[in-house]
Design a protein around this motif. Structure first.
Motif, PDB file in Angstrom:
ATOM      1  N   HIS A 199      15.011  12.400  -3.716  1.00  0.00           N
ATOM      2  CA  HIS A 199      15.813  13.491  -4.264  1.00  0.00           C
ATOM      3  C   HIS A 199      17.302  13.191  -4.127  1.00  0.00           C
ATOM      4  O   HIS A 199      18.079  13.374  -5.074  1.00  0.00           O
ATOM      5  N   ARG A 200      17.697  12.731  -2.965  1.00  0.00           N
ATOM      6  CA  ARG A 200      19.119  12.445  -2.743  1.00  0.00           C
ATOM      7  C   ARG A 200      19.613  11.313  -3.633  1.00  0.00           C
ATOM      8  O   ARG A 200      20.722  11.371  -4.172  1.00  0.00           O
ATOM      9  N   ARG A 201      18.787  10.270  -3.779  1.00  0.00           N
ATOM     10  CA  ARG A 201      19.197   9.149  -4.620  1.00  0.00           C
ATOM     11  C   ARG A 201      19.305   9.581  -6.083  1.00  0.00           C
ATOM     12  O   ARG A 201      20.212   9.144  -6.802  1.00  0.00           O
ATOM     13  N   ALA A 223       0.834  -1.206   0.000  1.00  0.00           N
ATOM     14  CA  ALA A 223       0.000   0.000   0.000  1.00  0.00           C
ATOM     15  C   ALA A 223       0.869   1.257   0.000  1.00  0.00           C
ATOM     16  O   ALA A 223       0.558   2.245  -0.681  1.00  0.00           O
ATOM     17  N   LEU A 224       1.956   1.224   0.760  1.00  0.00           N
ATOM     18  CA  LEU A 224       2.873   2.368   0.791  1.00  0.00           C
ATOM     19  C   LEU A 224       3.498   2.593  -0.575  1.00  0.00           C
ATOM     20  O   LEU A 224       3.684   3.741  -1.010  1.00  0.00           O
ATOM     21  N   TYR A 225       3.818   1.503  -1.249  1.00  0.00           N
ATOM     22  CA  TYR A 225       4.388   1.591  -2.604  1.00  0.00           C
ATOM     23  C   TYR A 225       3.419   2.342  -3.522  1.00  0.00           C
ATOM     24  O   TYR A 225       3.810   3.264  -4.249  1.00  0.00           O
ATOM     25  N   GLY A 234       8.246  11.044  -9.907  1.00  0.00           N
ATOM     26  CA  GLY A 234       8.218  12.435 -10.358  1.00  0.00           C
ATOM     27  C   GLY A 234       9.423  13.218  -9.853  1.00  0.00           C
ATOM     28  O   GLY A 234      10.012  14.018 -10.594  1.00  0.00           O
ATOM     29  N   THR A 235       9.810  12.982  -8.597  1.00  0.00           N
ATOM     30  CA  THR A 235      10.985  13.659  -8.036  1.00  0.00           C
ATOM     31  C   THR A 235      12.242  13.272  -8.797  1.00  0.00           C
ATOM     32  O   THR A 235      13.062  14.120  -9.168  1.00  0.00           O
ATOM     33  N   ALA A 236      12.408  11.973  -9.038  1.00  0.00           N
ATOM     34  CA  ALA A 236      13.594  11.496  -9.754  1.00  0.00           C
ATOM     35  C   ALA A 236      13.621  12.022 -11.184  1.00  0.00           C
ATOM     36  O   ALA A 236      14.683  12.381 -11.705  1.00  0.00           O
ATOM     37  N   LEU A 237      12.461  12.068 -11.820  1.00  0.00           N
ATOM     38  CA  LEU A 237      12.400  12.517 -13.219  1.00  0.00           C
ATOM     39  C   LEU A 237      12.771  13.992 -13.337  1.00  0.00           C
ATOM     40  O   LEU A 237      13.440  14.398 -14.303  1.00  0.00           O
ATOM     41  N   ARG A 238      12.373  14.799 -12.362  1.00  0.00           N
ATOM     42  CA  ARG A 238      12.731  16.219 -12.403  1.00  0.00           C
ATOM     43  C   ARG A 238      14.237  16.422 -12.297  1.00  0.00           C
ATOM     44  O   ARG A 238      14.778  17.365 -12.860  1.00  0.00           O
ATOM     45  N   VAL A 239      14.900  15.539 -11.579  1.00  0.00           N
ATOM     46  CA  VAL A 239      16.351  15.659 -11.411  1.00  0.00           C
ATOM     47  C   VAL A 239      17.092  15.052 -12.591  1.00  0.00           C
ATOM     48  O   VAL A 239      18.051  15.627 -13.118  1.00  0.00           O
ATOM     49  N   LEU A 240      16.639  13.888 -13.047  1.00  0.00           N
ATOM     50  CA  LEU A 240      17.393  13.114 -14.039  1.00  0.00           C
ATOM     51  C   LEU A 240      17.004  13.417 -15.486  1.00  0.00           C
ATOM     52  O   LEU A 240      17.815  13.215 -16.403  1.00  0.00           O
ATOM     53  N   HIS A 241      15.756  13.821 -15.709  1.00  0.00           N
ATOM     54  CA  HIS A 241      15.258  14.070 -17.073  1.00  0.00           C
ATOM     55  C   HIS A 241      15.409  12.829 -17.956  1.00  0.00           C
ATOM     56  O   HIS A 241      15.657  12.944 -19.156  1.00  0.00           O
ATOM     57  N   THR A 248      13.367   4.948  -8.699  1.00  0.00           N
ATOM     58  CA  THR A 248      12.142   4.678  -7.954  1.00  0.00           C
ATOM     59  C   THR A 248      12.199   3.324  -7.275  1.00  0.00           C
ATOM     60  O   THR A 248      11.872   3.176  -6.088  1.00  0.00           O
ATOM     61  N   GLN A 249      12.640   2.313  -8.014  1.00  0.00           N
ATOM     62  CA  GLN A 249      12.757   0.975  -7.432  1.00  0.00           C
ATOM     63  C   GLN A 249      13.779   0.961  -6.306  1.00  0.00           C
ATOM     64  O   GLN A 249      13.567   0.341  -5.261  1.00  0.00           O
ATOM     65  N   GLU A 250      14.926   1.645  -6.529  1.00  0.00           N
ATOM     66  CA  GLU A 250      15.974   1.679  -5.510  1.00  0.00           C
ATOM     67  C   GLU A 250      15.472   2.352  -4.235  1.00  0.00           C
ATOM     68  O   GLU A 250      15.743   1.880  -3.120  1.00  0.00           O
TER      69      GLU A 250
END
Length: 216
Positions: free
Chosen positions: A113-115, A56-58, A67-74, A83-85
Motif C-alpha cells: 500500500h505504501r509503495r 514460495a512466498l512470492y 491487488g492492493t497496488a491496483l486498487r490504489v493506482l488503477h 508488485t515487483q518492487e
C-alpha cells in the motif's frame, strides 16, 4: 507456529500493535490463520536467505500485493511494477520484520500500500514538474502571419539599403555582420589594411542607418 515474544490470542492480545491496512485477524484453525502462519514461516526462512522459501512466498503474496497496488493506482502496468518492487523489497528487508507488530501478511500488505501511494505521488510530482516546465517554455501567442510579414518587410528594407552601399562597403559589412567575421579577419579576407576595412564598415553602417531611417 508462533514467534517468540509474540502476544498470544486472548488475554493481552490487544496490546499488540497491528500493521497499517492489516487484514482481519483470523480465527485459530481457519484457512486464513493457516495461510498467515505459513507466510510467517516462509518470511522467517527468507530472512535467512532461503531462495526456495522466497519463491514460495512470492507465489503466496504476489496476488495480494498486485491487488492492493491496483486498487490504489488503477493502472495494471504500474501495479505490476509496484508488485515487483515490493517483493524485491521483501527479499532485501525480510530480516526487519517484527512479528510482535502483526503477521507477515499484514507487513507485506502495508508495504504494498505504501509503495503504491508513493508511486501515485511520484507520478503527480512528475506531472507538476512537466506542467511547470511547459509553462516556462510557453511563448505568448503571436499573430504568426503578421509577424512573418513584418520580418520579411524588415529584411527587404535591409536588403534594399544594402544595395545602396558601394560594393566594397557592402562586402565589408556583410562579412562582419552577417558572416560573423572580426574586422581583422575581414581585412585578411579582402587583402586590405585594417584601417581601410574599418573605414568601409563605418561608412557603410552610417549609410545603412540613414537609409533605414534610424537617424530620425
Amino acid at each position: 507456529m508462533t514467534f517468540p515474544g509474540r502476544a498470544p490470542s486472548g488475554a493481552g492480545a490487544s496490546e499488540a500493535v497491528p500493521h497499517e491496512d492489516a487484514p482481519p485477524v483470523a480465527a485459530p484453525g481457519s484457512a486464513r490463520a493457516e495461510r498467515a502462519e505459513r507466510v510467517d514461516d516462509l518470511l522467517t526462512a527468507v530472512a535467512r536467505g532461503d531462495q526456495v522459501a522466497f519463491a514460495a512466498l512470492y507465489d503466496e503474496t504476489a496476488p495480494m500485493v498486485h491487488g492492493t497496488a491496483l486498487r490504489v493506482l488503477h493502472d495494471p502496468d504500474q501495479a505490476a511494477e509496484v508488485t515487483q518492487e515490493v517483493l524485491l523489497e521483501v527479499w532485501r528487508t525480510a530480516g526487519r520484520f517484527d512479528p510482535e507488530r502483526g503477521s507477515a501478511l499484514a507487513w507485506v500488505a502495508t508495504m504494498a500500500h505504501r509503495r503504491a501511494v508513493d508511486r501515485v505521488r511520484a507520478v503527480q510530482a512528475q506531472r507538476d514538474r512537466d506542467h511547470r516546465a511547459s509553462a516556462r517554455d510557453y511563448d505568448r501567442p503571436f499573430d504568426e502571419v503578421a509577424e512573418t510579414v513584418v520580418q520579411r518587410a524588415e529584411r527587404d528594407r535591409v536588403l534594399n539599403c544594402l544595395g545602396s552601399l558601394s560594393d566594397l562597403q557592402r562586402d565589408a559589412v556583410t562579412r562582419a555582420y552577417y558572416g560573423g567575421r572580426t574586422y581583422r579577419e575581414v581585412a585578411e579576407d579582402v587583402a586590405a589594411s585594417l584601417p581601410t576595412v574599418k573605414s568601409r564598415i563605418r561608412d557603410g553602417l552610417l549609410r545603412l542607418r540613414t537609409c533605414l531611417g534610424m537617424d530620425r
